[in-house]
Design a protein around this motif. Structure first.
Motif, PDB file in Angstrom:
ATOM      1  N   ALA A   1      31.490  36.351  34.289  1.00 42.66           N
ATOM      2  CA  ALA A   1      30.357  36.406  35.213  1.00 42.66           C
ATOM      3  C   ALA A   1      29.881  37.856  35.246  1.00 42.66           C
ATOM      4  O   ALA A   1      30.607  38.753  34.798  1.00 42.66           O
ATOM      5  N   PRO A   2      28.684  38.107  35.771  1.00 39.29           N
ATOM      6  CA  PRO A   2      28.220  39.489  35.857  1.00 39.29           C
ATOM      7  C   PRO A   2      29.212  40.411  36.575  1.00 39.29           C
ATOM      8  O   PRO A   2      29.382  41.564  36.190  1.00 39.29           O
ATOM      9  N   THR A   3      29.870  39.902  37.609  1.00 46.66           N
ATOM     10  CA  THR A   3      30.981  40.622  38.230  1.00 46.66           C
ATOM     11  C   THR A   3      32.204  39.733  38.132  1.00 46.66           C
ATOM     12  O   THR A   3      32.174  38.574  38.538  1.00 46.66           O
ATOM     13  N   HIS A   4      33.263  40.268  37.548  1.00 42.06           N
ATOM     14  CA  HIS A   4      34.517  39.518  37.387  1.00 42.06           C
ATOM     15  C   HIS A   4      35.649  40.503  37.635  1.00 42.06           C
ATOM     16  O   HIS A   4      35.916  41.376  36.811  1.00 42.06           O
ATOM     17  N   ILE A   5      36.294  40.349  38.775  1.00 44.84           N
ATOM     18  CA  ILE A   5      37.358  41.252  39.197  1.00 44.84           C
ATOM     19  C   ILE A   5      38.654  40.471  39.315  1.00 44.84           C
ATOM     20  O   ILE A   5      38.668  39.333  39.780  1.00 44.84           O
ATOM     21  N   LEU A   6      39.739  41.098  38.902  1.00 41.52           N
ATOM     22  CA  LEU A   6      41.073  40.528  39.062  1.00 41.52           C
ATOM     23  C   LEU A   6      41.736  41.228  40.239  1.00 41.52           C
ATOM     24  O   LEU A   6      41.721  42.454  40.333  1.00 41.52           O
ATOM     25  N   ILE A   7      42.308  40.439  41.124  1.00 39.76           N
ATOM     26  CA  ILE A   7      42.995  40.955  42.308  1.00 39.76           C
ATOM     27  C   ILE A   7      44.460  40.557  42.168  1.00 39.76           C
ATOM     28  O   ILE A   7      44.772  39.360  42.066  1.00 39.76           O
ATOM     29  N   ILE A   8      45.338  41.555  42.131  1.00 37.53           N
ATOM     30  CA  ILE A   8      46.748  41.284  41.856  1.00 37.53           C
ATOM     31  C   ILE A   8      47.647  41.914  42.922  1.00 37.53           C
ATOM     32  O   ILE A   8      47.351  42.992  43.431  1.00 37.53           O
ATOM     33  N   PRO A   9      48.747  41.248  43.235  1.00 36.86           N
ATOM     34  CA  PRO A   9      49.746  41.920  44.063  1.00 36.86           C
ATOM     35  C   PRO A   9      50.501  42.927  43.187  1.00 36.86           C
ATOM     36  O   PRO A   9      50.663  42.710  41.980  1.00 36.86           O
ATOM     37  N   LYS A  10      50.932  44.012  43.779  1.00 31.71           N
ATOM     38  CA  LYS A  10      51.732  44.971  43.014  1.00 31.71           C
ATOM     39  C   LYS A  10      53.144  44.444  42.772  1.00 31.71           C
ATOM     40  O   LYS A  10      53.788  44.856  41.819  1.00 31.71           O
ATOM     41  N   LYS A  11      53.582  43.525  43.610  1.00 35.81           N
ATOM     42  CA  LYS A  11      54.882  42.881  43.397  1.00 35.81           C
ATOM     43  C   LYS A  11      54.742  41.924  42.220  1.00 35.81           C
ATOM     44  O   LYS A  11      53.846  41.081  42.202  1.00 35.81           O
ATOM     45  N   PRO A  12      55.619  42.030  41.226  1.00 33.05           N
ATOM     46  CA  PRO A  12      55.516  41.119  40.076  1.00 33.05           C
ATOM     47  C   PRO A  12      56.026  39.717  40.423  1.00 33.05           C
ATOM     48  O   PRO A  12      57.200  39.524  40.707  1.00 33.05           O
ATOM     49  N   ILE A  13      55.100  38.764  40.423  1.00 31.43           N
ATOM     50  CA  ILE A  13      55.420  37.348  40.627  1.00 31.43           C
ATOM     51  C   ILE A  13      54.778  36.632  39.454  1.00 31.43           C
ATOM     52  O   ILE A  13      53.558  36.699  39.281  1.00 31.43           O
ATOM     53  N   ALA A  14      55.563  35.957  38.628  1.00 35.79           N
ATOM     54  CA  ALA A  14      55.047  35.397  37.375  1.00 35.79           C
ATOM     55  C   ALA A  14      53.984  34.321  37.589  1.00 35.79           C
ATOM     56  O   ALA A  14      52.910  34.384  36.992  1.00 35.79           O
TER      57      ALA A  14
ATOM     58  N   HIS B   1      41.022  35.610  40.377  1.00 33.10           N
ATOM     59  CA  HIS B   1      39.750  35.991  39.769  1.00 33.10           C
ATOM     60  C   HIS B   1      38.672  35.919  40.846  1.00 33.10           C
ATOM     61  O   HIS B   1      38.544  34.895  41.518  1.00 33.10           O
ATOM     62  N   LEU B   2      37.913  36.984  40.995  1.00 31.94           N
ATOM     63  CA  LEU B   2      36.739  37.005  41.864  1.00 31.94           C
ATOM     64  C   LEU B   2      35.532  37.137  40.948  1.00 31.94           C
ATOM     65  O   LEU B   2      35.417  38.123  40.214  1.00 31.94           O
ATOM     66  N   MET B   3      34.675  36.112  40.953  1.00 31.61           N
ATOM     67  CA  MET B   3      33.507  36.108  40.061  1.00 31.61           C
ATOM     68  C   MET B   3      32.246  35.898  40.881  1.00 31.61           C
ATOM     69  O   MET B   3      32.199  35.016  41.744  1.00 31.61           O
ATOM     70  N   GLY B   4      31.236  36.695  40.598  1.00 28.39           N
ATOM     71  CA  GLY B   4      29.978  36.576  41.304  1.00 28.39           C
ATOM     72  C   GLY B   4      28.818  37.055  40.457  1.00 28.39           C
ATOM     73  O   GLY B   4      28.993  37.593  39.364  1.00 28.39           O
ATOM     74  N   GLY B   5      27.623  36.846  40.992  1.00 35.20           N
ATOM     75  CA  GLY B   5      26.430  37.312  40.307  1.00 35.20           C
ATOM     76  C   GLY B   5      25.727  36.253  39.482  1.00 35.20           C
ATOM     77  O   GLY B   5      24.752  36.555  38.785  1.00 35.20           O
ATOM     78  N   ARG B   6      26.215  35.028  39.530  1.00 34.51           N
ATOM     79  CA  ARG B   6      25.533  33.916  38.861  1.00 34.51           C
ATOM     80  C   ARG B   6      25.899  32.621  39.562  1.00 34.51           C
ATOM     81  O   ARG B   6      26.830  32.564  40.355  1.00 34.51           O
ATOM     82  N   ARG B   7      25.177  31.546  39.229  1.00 38.29           N
ATOM     83  CA  ARG B   7      25.490  30.219  39.772  1.00 38.29           C
ATOM     84  C   ARG B   7      26.620  29.616  38.950  1.00 38.29           C
ATOM     85  O   ARG B   7      26.627  29.671  37.736  1.00 38.29           O
TER      86      ARG B   7
END
Length: 113
Positions: free
Chosen positions: A34-47, A101-107
């Protein structure tokens, strides 16, 4: 187990970081869907989501809060956006460190892929 995301957290691999606190890191996806595509992750490793425990509830609950905050800051909250978490191979997970995944900027259409 070291993953691409753990290497980003440790700054061994560069990333275009848009948010960080003591528990969470968010950065632009290198293969945006998407025009904006961000990954949001915890710093704690969880598979995977299957590996969550009761003690992870507050940490994982922060992910959608940060997604909403970023969507507002980036200017597409009111128009709408999509958040997705994948689990294991058939669910589309490719990095075994949970992430939103955070995606925005399109339908977006439904059903998803």
């Amino acid at each position: 187990m070291s993953t691409l995301f753990s290497k980003i957290i440790e700054r061994e691999v560069p990333a275009d970081i848009v948010y960080e606190d003591d528990q969470v890191l968010a950065f632009h996806d290198i293969n945006p869907q998407a025009p904006t595509h961000i990954l949001i992750i915890p710093k704690k490793p969880i598979a995977t989501l299957n590996d969550l425990t009761e003690e992870d509830q507050a940490l994982v609950g922060r992910l959608p809060l940060i997604a909403a905050k970023l969507a507002k800051q980036l200017g597409f909250a009111d128009e709408g956006y999509r958040v997705v978490m994948n689990c294991n191979e058939n669910g589309g997970q490719t990095v075994y460190h949970i992430h939103m995944h955070l995606m925005g900027g399109r339908r977006f259409t439904w059903p998803a892929g």
